[in-house]
Design an enzyme around this catalytic site. Sequence first.
Site, PDB file in Angstrom:
ATOM      1  N   LEU A 223      19.984  47.104  35.131  1.00  0.00           N
ATOM      2  CA  LEU A 223      20.062  45.599  35.684  1.00  0.00           C
ATOM      3  C   LEU A 223      18.525  45.375  36.214  1.00  0.00           C
ATOM      4  O   LEU A 223      17.966  44.077  35.840  1.00  0.00           O
ATOM      5  CB  LEU A 223      21.028  45.620  36.836  1.00  0.00           C
ATOM      6  CG  LEU A 223      21.073  44.175  37.491  1.00  0.00           C
ATOM      7  CD1 LEU A 223      22.045  43.382  36.356  1.00  0.00           C
ATOM      8  CD2 LEU A 223      22.066  44.422  38.643  1.00  0.00           C
TER       9      LEU A 223
ATOM     10  N   TYR B  97      28.036  35.152  37.787  1.00  0.00           N
ATOM     11  CA  TYR B  97      28.401  33.909  37.143  1.00  0.00           C
ATOM     12  C   TYR B  97      28.144  32.756  38.118  1.00  0.00           C
ATOM     13  O   TYR B  97      28.068  31.841  37.438  1.00  0.00           O
ATOM     14  CB  TYR B  97      30.071  34.252  36.946  1.00  0.00           C
ATOM     15  CG  TYR B  97      30.316  34.483  35.501  1.00  0.00           C
ATOM     16  CD1 TYR B  97      29.854  35.666  35.269  1.00  0.00           C
ATOM     17  CD2 TYR B  97      30.907  33.563  34.616  1.00  0.00           C
ATOM     18  CE1 TYR B  97      30.110  35.975  33.771  1.00  0.00           C
ATOM     19  CE2 TYR B  97      31.004  33.968  33.419  1.00  0.00           C
ATOM     20  CZ  TYR B  97      30.488  35.069  32.951  1.00  0.00           C
ATOM     21  OH  TYR B  97      30.740  35.362  31.902  1.00  0.00           O
TER      22      TYR B  97
ATOM     23  N   ASP C 216      37.367  43.289  36.358  1.00  0.00           N
ATOM     24  CA  ASP C 216      35.974  43.483  35.625  1.00  0.00           C
ATOM     25  C   ASP C 216      35.698  42.002  35.552  1.00  0.00           C
ATOM     26  O   ASP C 216      34.574  41.427  35.762  1.00  0.00           O
ATOM     27  CB  ASP C 216      35.830  43.945  34.326  1.00  0.00           C
ATOM     28  CG  ASP C 216      34.315  44.054  34.130  1.00  0.00           C
ATOM     29  OD1 ASP C 216      33.467  44.239  34.737  1.00  0.00           O
ATOM     30  OD2 ASP C 216      34.262  44.025  32.652  1.00  0.00           O
TER      31      ASP C 216
ATOM     32  N   HIS D 176      34.624  36.780  38.567  1.00  0.00           N
ATOM     33  CA  HIS D 176      33.842  35.607  38.020  1.00  0.00           C
ATOM     34  C   HIS D 176      34.840  34.479  37.753  1.00  0.00           C
ATOM     35  O   HIS D 176      34.426  33.648  38.257  1.00  0.00           O
ATOM     36  CB  HIS D 176      33.389  36.140  36.429  1.00  0.00           C
ATOM     37  CG  HIS D 176      32.485  37.250  36.595  1.00  0.00           C
ATOM     38  ND1 HIS D 176      31.562  37.520  37.626  1.00  0.00           N
ATOM     39  CD2 HIS D 176      32.335  38.275  35.554  1.00  0.00           C
ATOM     40  CE1 HIS D 176      31.142  38.608  37.232  1.00  0.00           C
ATOM     41  NE2 HIS D 176      31.242  39.111  36.283  1.00  0.00           N
TER      42      HIS D 176
ATOM     43  N   TRP E  72      69.956  65.247  28.768  1.00  0.00           N
ATOM     44  CA  TRP E  72      70.377  66.476  27.913  1.00  0.00           C
ATOM     45  C   TRP E  72      69.045  66.819  26.936  1.00  0.00           C
ATOM     46  O   TRP E  72      68.410  66.113  26.544  1.00  0.00           O
ATOM     47  CB  TRP E  72      71.580  65.968  27.249  1.00  0.00           C
ATOM     48  CG  TRP E  72      72.698  65.462  28.132  1.00  0.00           C
ATOM     49  CD1 TRP E  72      72.931  64.298  28.559  1.00  0.00           C
ATOM     50  CD2 TRP E  72      73.883  66.302  28.374  1.00  0.00           C
ATOM     51  NE1 TRP E  72      74.199  64.299  29.328  1.00  0.00           N
ATOM     52  CE2 TRP E  72      74.679  65.641  29.524  1.00  0.00           C
ATOM     53  CE3 TRP E  72      74.123  67.724  28.401  1.00  0.00           C
ATOM     54  CZ2 TRP E  72      75.696  65.937  30.060  1.00  0.00           C
ATOM     55  CZ3 TRP E  72      75.315  68.288  29.084  1.00  0.00           C
ATOM     56  CH2 TRP E  72      76.168  67.227  29.735  1.00  0.00           C
TER      57      TRP E  72
END
Length: 791
Positions: A37, A205, A262, A267, A617
């Site tokens: 970043l 955002y 996410d 956002h 079963w």
Amino acid sequence: MLKAALCVIFLLGALPSSAKESQGHISVVLLGATGDLAKKYLWQGLFQLYLDEVSSGHSFTFYGAALTEPEPGKLLMFEVLKKLACPPDVDPNRCVVVKDQFLKLSQYRQLKTSENYTTLNQDIKTLLQQEGLEEAGRIFYFSVPPFAYMEIARHINSSCRPRPGAWLRVVLEKPFGHDYESAQQLATELGTFFLEEEMYRVDHYLGKQAVAHILPFRDHNRKLLDPILNRHHVERVEIVLKETIDAKGRASFYEHYGVIRDVLQNHLNEVLMYLAMELPANINHSEEVLRNKLQTFKLLQGLEKTSAVIGQYQTYNSQVREELQKADNYFSMTPTFAGVLFQIDGLRWEGVPFVLASGKALDERTGYVRVLFKNRAYCTQSETLRDARWSQCKPKQIVFYIGHGELNSPAVLVSRNLFKPTMPEGSWREVSDRPQLRLFGQPLSDYYAYYPVKEREAYSSLISNIYHSKRDSFITTENMLASWEFWTPLLDGLAQQAPRLYPGGQENEHLLDFEMVGREVSFTLQEPVEVLSAGGGQTPDDYRSTQNKFRKSPLVLGWAEELISRLASDIKAAAASAVERSGEFHLALSGGSSPIALFQRLAMHHYDFPWGHTHLWLVDERCVPLTDPESNFHSLHSYLIQHVRVPYFNVHPMPVHFNQRLCVEEDRGMELYAKEITALVTNSSFDLMLLGVGADGHTASLFPHSPSGLEGAQAVVLTESPVKPHQRMSLSLPLINKARQVTILVMGKGKHDIVTLISRVGNDPAKWPISGVNPSSGQLAWYIDYEALFG
Ligand SMILES: *[C@@H]1O[C@H](CO)[C@@H](O)[C@H](O)[C@H]1NC(C)=O
Ligand SMILES: *[C@@H]1O[C@H](CO)[C@@H](O)[C@H](O)[C@H]1NC(C)=O
Ligand SMILES: *[C@@H]1O[C@H](CO)[C@@H](O)[C@H](O)[C@H]1NC(C)=O
Ligand SMILES: *[C@@H]1O[C@H](CO)[C@@H](O)[C@H](O)[C@H]1NC(C)=O
């Protein structure tokens, strides 16, 4: 201190001679200075800050910090700094000079131990003293994984706070927790070190130009817009982020978060708030903006499971298995696509649908907020005569275009038949090129369209906002908790729900389309299995005409995961109707590998399956102790029984282990099981029996060329398998054929040959026992995956 002295020379050089009196010194510490970043956005943002504010009267130093040793760290960091780009709107000569200063004001720091932090603090103090500078404040940007937050926070609080009177700003990156509880814990812990006004939680955002312009746009156009931005005029609002890429390479992160955590929870939800909140009288007042936003949060109607549709692109599961080293029978329920319907209480928005949608592996990359207005006009004149652009019969919409897509730029669009917006001159310019481009059903020429005069990275804007303490561009603790409180029930509700699988890209066609009815959303196409087989392209043509039948019985066809999920929900439906009819549900299950995935899926229906009324079963069993991993009961127990609330006395393993020996004729285990069936199962007719098919055509443990169990009165038989362990116990074909419902599940390439073969043969149980499955009054259905059917 040589370094500090050097800094100062340039620092003073950086101040123009006409500089205002010093406003004080700011130290910026970027933690995670060599991470992705930082490399991609943060250094560029800091450089932009310096370019913008170099003559603000503040002086700066920038510290890039990481755990790496000083020498290699410094090299890594300056590799990044050297590549910093000059923004196009800055005079290149000036930029070169400023960049040079920026580099000299930047240094690398190893910040690992508490001593390292103390040293940093001491160095800052010394620098200030030597240069006679007053400290204005410190910014610590946490570009590190959340697990590192606490330790860093502790160090900053205990040894790196600025002098009293100067400010501290710590910048935090998401994820801010995983649900309400974890978010609250994180917030509480951080709150012990920092004051609320010291924390800046980034949602990048909110730095995107079109998003950041929503409130100013509403403000500038208040007179025209405010009266129509409400339930009387707005048809719906769409907030969308579509991606073409998938989660490959990020599966370990993505598997824990999924698309809702996410993208939607943060956002899209934040963007929605800008659009839906009451506009404050003065949008420059951060506190007022934050307050109004929070108030609108409280007006959101709670989300139900039916407020959302979820999907998962087809290759996601194998990516997860590979990247997380999961077993072949691991099935991820993590959604990679979600569409969620919001409703907001209150006079303004009551009844207006707000649609939030996002996904990976979709057909295009784009993001937008679109307000579609109701259209009440009827146009009498023929379309050809009208001036189309202003026609009241055209759609009326306002779009904040976040980026990418057809426009490939942020933009604000307003239908010409709505109003001509006021846009701030100097920062947005009207666009008239590309009139033929169509967007949201209209040519671009139908809109007043504006691009930013200069494009700016979200992070650059946000870093500037941190500097200016424009707090409404960030997420407060209260806001974040309100958001998690709102989303967590939906996330919990969806945890048990299988997402619809989609092939990815343009092949998705209409598979993910959804519609709103009242407060609920649902996919518009109800039968994904058939849709896939018709549209998938892999289907041989000759198969299409008969796609719903296999050996004259109904066929359900799909990819493995989706098939299992469909079968699980069909079994659930059968269970519900059996319980309603008779108060109990008798389910007989086979061994083998395909059912394991089914058991796991069924175990997920923990809450809404009538387990308390279900009897389990075995269709067949290997003659091994029940604790042996080879035992069918053993896998049934591991993958299903121990995860669900089936009463003990409703579980019926086959008695293969008796008198300390296995499957001995005279121990009469078969008769015992048959008696139990007669005693408990009405007419010995199981409600649902799950069978598989072996590559040799065997089913249950009834093998070719071995007469045992194919006919006669015996309900339970001992048989011989050609493969180890040879001895088996099995329900007989006549008993199987008494069932109300028989389901045959066939999956995997390895079954392709036998599937092809039995699609052609008649009834010849001696050669292919599976061909003898033919319920006398019950129903038979085949569940076959693509690999088995088409190889
Ligand atoms: C950081 O602290 C450790 C332990 O006190 C020390 O060994 C190391 O040299 C310090 N790093 C720097 C760059 O001062
Ligand atoms: C924060 O630092 C102050 C001053 O050193 C100290 O008194 C306080 O206990 C610290 N807070 C925490 C939670 O450690
Ligand atoms: C808000 O700030 C902008 C830019 O700083 C300014 O142009 C505008 O007049 C301010 N608005 C109000 C209502 O104070
Ligand atoms: C059991 O079988 C008998 C005879 O075949 C039939 O009449 C009866 O309806 C069956 N009972 C149930 C509950 O299916």
